[in-house]
Design an enzyme around this catalytic site. Structure first.
Site, PDB file in Angstrom:
ATOM      1  N   LYS A  55       0.842  -1.201   0.000  1.00  0.00           N
ATOM      2  CA  LYS A  55       0.000   0.000   0.000  1.00  0.00           C
ATOM      3  C   LYS A  55       0.872   1.244   0.000  1.00  0.00           C
ATOM      4  CE  LYS A  55      -3.882  -2.387   2.073  1.00  0.00           C
ATOM      5  NZ  LYS A  55      -4.533  -2.870   3.299  1.00  0.00           N
ATOM      6  N   GLN A  99      -4.595  -1.458   9.447  1.00  0.00           N
ATOM      7  CA  GLN A  99      -4.546  -2.803   8.877  1.00  0.00           C
ATOM      8  C   GLN A  99      -5.184  -3.802   9.844  1.00  0.00           C
ATOM      9  OE1 GLN A  99      -3.289  -3.555   5.709  1.00  0.00           O
ATOM     10  NE2 GLN A  99      -4.222  -5.534   6.124  1.00  0.00           N
ATOM     11  N   ASP A 122     -10.801   3.452   4.159  1.00  0.00           N
ATOM     12  CA  ASP A 122     -11.271   2.068   4.028  1.00  0.00           C
ATOM     13  C   ASP A 122     -12.800   2.029   3.932  1.00  0.00           C
ATOM     14  OD1 ASP A 122      -9.656  -0.121   3.733  1.00  0.00           O
ATOM     15  OD2 ASP A 122      -9.162  -0.321   5.861  1.00  0.00           O
TER      16      ASP A 122
END
Ligand code: NDP
Length: 300
Positions: A55, A99, A122
Site C-alpha cells: 500500500k 490494517q 477504508d
C-alpha cells in the site's frame, strides 16, 4: 476453449493507478497539495506486513505521501487510539487505514470509530456505512468499489440486471449490495442460511462471490453469459504438496459458462489497493473543497 472473457484486474488496476497519478500531479500543480495516506500496523502478522508495504509503495508510485505507523503486538488500545488521534489532527494526512486484523486485546470497532469520517479511506466507519446505505456521500469500501468498476467495464449497462451478492460481511457483501442497488440492479444477498444457493446463482446476470470458501461456486451454478466477480482469497493444497491461491468460484468449470470472469489471483485483489488510492485522492479533494475528479483508467 474457454468461453468467458478473463477480466485482467491487475492490468485494469495498473491503468487506474496511472489515472490517479495524473490527477495527483494535477492537484500538486493547481493547489500545491500532495495527498497523504497513513497506514497503521499493530503486530507482526506476515501477510499484513506485505499488504502494508504494498500500500505504501503504490501510494508513493502514484505521487502521494505515505506514512507508516508500526506498533508492537503488545500495544494497548489506548496507544493505538492515541496514534489515530494524532493522525486525525495531522493536516498532511488525508487518509487513515488501520490494517486488520488487530491483536486480540484491541477492539477493532473502537479503533475504526475513532478515525475521522472524512479520513476513513477504508470506508469501514459506521457513519460511512450508513451514508452508503442511505444513498449519501460516503467513503466507499475499497474492495466493493473495485468490483463495481470491473462490472461497469465488463457487464454493460448495469441498470435492471439481476445481481447476486454471495456473502453479507460489512466490508464486502453489504456495501457491494448497496452499490449495485445504487446502480439500479435487482439485488439478492445470499449467505450461509440461503436455501437452494445454486438456484439463486443461476438466476443472476451478475454474481459477486465473497464467502471465503474455496471453489464453492461451480460452473453449473451459473447463468450462461453471466459476469462473475470472485472476491475470495483462499489457500488450497496442490497434488505436489505445495499450495496456491483459489477464489470462491471454481474457475475451471465457471470459465466455460460465464460471459466474463475474474481470476484469483489477478482479479479483484489489485483493484482493492488501487481503490484505496482513489479514496485517498477523493478524501484530499473533499477536505479542501476541491471538486472530486472523474478518474478513469488510462488506456494504453
Ligand atoms: P466473512 O467471513 O466476513 O463473510 C463471509 C460471508 O460468506 C458471510 O456472510 C457468510 O454467511 C457467507 N458464507 C460462508 N459460508 C457460506 C456458504 N457455505 N454458503 C453461503 N454463504 C456462506 O468474509 P469477507 O467478506 O471478509 O471475505 C470473503 C472472502 O473475500 C474471503 O476469502 C476474503 O479473504 C476475501 N477478501 C478479498 C479481498 C480482496 O481484496 N480481494 C478483500 C476482502 C476480502 P453468514 O453471514 O451467514 O455467516
Amino acid at each position: 476453449m474457454a468461453a468467458a472473457t478473463i477480466i485482467d484486474g491487475k492490468h485494469f488496476a495498473a491503468r487506474l493507478r496511472a489515472g490517479i497519478a495524473t490527477h495527483v500531479a494535477q492537484l500538486k500543480t493547481d493547489h500545491g497539495l500532495t495527498p497523504g495516506l497513513a497506514v497503521v500496523l499493530a503486530g507482526e502478522d506476515p501477510a499484513s506486513q506485505i499488504y502494508v508495504r504494498n500500500k505504501g509503495l503504490q501510494a508513493q508510485e502514484a505521487g502521494m505521501n505515505s506514512f507508516e505507523h508500526r506498533l508492537p503486538a503488545t500495544a494497548t488500545q489506548s496507544e493505538l487510539l492515541a496514534c489515530i488521534a494524532g493522525l486525525n489532527q495531522d493536516p498532511l494526512v488525508n487518509g487513515i487505514l488501520v490494517q486488520l486484523p488487530l491483536p486480540s486485546q484491541i477492539d477493532p470497532e473502537r479503533v475504526i470509530e475513532a478515525i475521522t469520517v472524512g479520513k476513513d479511506v477504508d470506508g469501514f466507519h459506521p457513519l460511512n456505512a450508513g451514508l452508503l446505505a442511505a444513498g449519501g456521500t460516503a467513503m466507499i469500501p475499497c474492495t466493493p468499489l473495485g468490483c463495481l468498476m470491473l462490472l461497469k467495464a465488463y457487464a454493460g449497462e448495469l441498470a435492471g440486471q439481476r445481481a447476486l451478492v454471495l456473502g453479507r460481511s460489512n466490508i464486502v457483501g453489504k456495501p457491494m449490495a448497496a452499490l449495485l442497488l445504487r446502480e439500479h440492479c435487482t439485488v439478492t444477498i445470499a449467505h450461509s442460511r440461503t436455501r437452494d444457493l445454486a438456484d439463486e446463482c443461476r438466476r443472476a446476470d451478475l454474481l459477486v462471490a465473497a464467502v471465503g470458501r474455496a471453489q464453492m461456486v461451480k460452473g453449473d451454478w451459473l447463468k450462461p453469459g453471466a459476469t462473475v466477480i470472485d472476491v475470495g482469497i483462499n489457500r488450497i493444497s496442490t497434488p505436489d504438496g505445495k499450495s496456491r491461491l483459489a477464489g470462491d468460484v471454481d474457475f475451471t468449470s465457471a470459465v466455460e459458462v460465464a460471459g466474463a470472469i475474474t481470476p484469483v489471483p489477478g482479479g479483484v485483489g489489485p483493484m482493492t489497493i488501487a481503490c484505496l488510492l482513489l479514496n485517498t485522492l477523493t478524501a484530499t479533494c473533499r477536505q479542501h473543497g476541491i471538486p472530486i475528479p472523474e478518474v478513469t483508467p488510462i488506456p494504453e
